[in-house]
Design an enzyme around this catalytic site. Structure first.
Site, PDB file in Angstrom:
ATOM      1  CB  CYS A  55      40.588  48.666  42.893  1.00  0.00           C
ATOM      2  SG  CYS A  55      40.025  50.097  41.962  1.00  0.00           S
ATOM      3  CG  LEU A  56      43.859  42.138  43.150  1.00  0.00           C
ATOM      4  CD1 LEU A  56      43.218  41.771  44.489  1.00  0.00           C
ATOM      5  CD2 LEU A  56      43.813  40.945  42.187  1.00  0.00           C
ATOM      6  NE  ARG A  94      44.867  35.414  35.726  1.00  0.00           N
ATOM      7  CZ  ARG A  94      44.942  34.875  36.936  1.00  0.00           C
ATOM      8  NH1 ARG A  94      44.370  33.698  37.161  1.00  0.00           N
ATOM      9  NH2 ARG A  94      45.571  35.495  37.913  1.00  0.00           N
ATOM     10  CD  GLU A 101      42.977  41.398  33.747  1.00  0.00           C
ATOM     11  OE1 GLU A 101      43.020  41.396  34.990  1.00  0.00           O
ATOM     12  OE2 GLU A 101      42.008  41.836  33.113  1.00  0.00           O
TER      13      GLU A 101
END
Length: 380
Positions: free
Chosen positions: A124-125, A242, A363
């Site tokens: 969670c960003l 990524r 990402e």
């Protein structure tokens, strides 16, 4: 040749992931997509092979592999379903963050259930008003004795509402990246709630929802790393994420290239197979060339992240950008080679076209990947 080839162990890992995909994912992925089925049992079967803890250390119960091996696994599973493979990647990223930066007590509290994916973790960003500018996040955590009181919201969370664990970036200090910390928050903690499941273009086999925190009391012992270290931890996690999302694009694009080759061999127009036209062969040749170029850049980047090379973040950004852009381009051309049939759900191409589109956004958008590379170049 050995310098540029996979080792025997890596080939065995790749083949195991390919067999699992052929048996447990590919035959069912279209139904998961059409009916929006979250295949939790299949995901837990993947965890039985160690795919829920690919780069969690062996000391903590994971299989302790490198980022190249992780990329091979993600690429193989995405050949069947990029959405499901990407979901497993996100769980791996969150679990690794706990293993790499968490206290021994925190690892013992969560990893025994995360490794077999009995409990599944979200990362969670992103927030409703904080996407590419992740350091501007506003979800607040105020210290109150031996707890933090957390308030705010996170957006576009894979597994939101379904997953049990949320590795969450929160603001414990001043504005900017140095004021961010990382907390492990549980689904059942009072004050945690979820928005409706988002209606998405693709990625239908996994739920996505907003996660809301209304004065949630989280033990200070649930902090991952030190106070103020959250942004650095988040970015290190994203280097691996990524690579994995790039690998998912490679796997999906490879599937569509294979489908296009088979289809153009069978489909006849103007008295001969489409594959016999020079234009078709040129398209296929470009798709293969571009896919292989993206694949080998990603493999090099994975080796650099495993080795903690000084330029690992630059290479992860370059590889993610190239693999996701190339993957979408290859799938688009595969759809074109199928003609009108490529647009139908009877064929898998349109599903991959939808699923891979989001990879150039999440990402870190591919525009942000270019920013990272450009800054590194001009800093030298």
């Amino acid at each position: 040749m050995q310098q540029f080839d996979l080792s025997d162990d890596q080939r065995q890992i790749q083949e195991m992931a390919q067999k699992f995909t052929a048996d447990a994912i590919t035959p069912f992925a279209a139904e998961w997509d059409e009916k929006h089925i979250f295949p939790k049992e299949t995901i837990q079967q993947a965890a039985e092979l160690g795919f829920g803890s690919i780069y969690v250390s062996e000391e903590s119960g994971g299989i302790g592999l490198g980022r190249l091996e992780a990329a091979l696994i993600m690429e193989a599973m995405a050949y069947g379903c990029p959405s499901t493979s990407a979901f497993i990647s996100i769980h791996n990223m969150a679990s690794w963050m706990i293993d790499r930066f968490g206290s021994q007590d925190l690892k013992e509290k969560y990893l025994p259930s995360l490794i077999p994916m009995e409990r599944i973790a979200s990362y969670c960003l992103t927030e409703p008003s904080s996407g590419s500018d992740a350091a501007a996040l506003k979800t607040k955590a105020v210290r109150d004795g031996d707890h933090y009181v957390v308030s705010g919201s996170k957006a576009f969370i894979s597994g939101g509402g379904e997953n049990e664990i949320y590795v969450t970036m929160v603001r414990t200090g001043d504005e900017g990246p140095k004021g961010i910390s990382c907390l492990v928050i549980e689904k059942d903690m009072p004050g945690v709630s979820f928005g409706a499941n988002e209606k998405k273009l693709g990625w239908h086999s996994q739920p996505t929802a907003q996660v809301n925190f209304d004065e949630v009391r989280v033990p200070v012992s649930n902090r991952v790393g030190g106070e103020g270290e959250g942004f650095r931890i988040a970015m290190m996690g994203l280097d691996g994420g990524r690579l994995n999302i790039g690998a998912c694009s490679l796997g999906g694009a490879q599937r569509c290239l294979d489908e296009a080759i088979n289809y153009t061999k069978e489909r006849k127009q103007f008295g001969k197979a489409i594959v016999d036209f020079q234009n078709t062969q040129f398209m296929l040749a470009d798709m293969e060339t571009e896919l292989q170029a993206a694949r080998y850049l990603l493999y090099v980047a994975a080796a650099k992240v495993t080795a903690n090379a000084p330029d690992k973040s630059k290479f992860a950004a370059m590889a993610k950008r190239l693999a996701t852009d190339t993957g979408s381009s290859v799938v688009d051309r595969a759809l074109q080679l199928h003609g009108g049939y490529g647009y139908l759900q009877d064929y898998p191409i349109e599903r991959f076209w939808r699923d891979l589109r989001v990879h150039s956004i999440l990402e870190g958008t591919n525009q942000v990947m270019r920013m990272i590379v450009g800054r590194e170049l001009t800093r030298q």
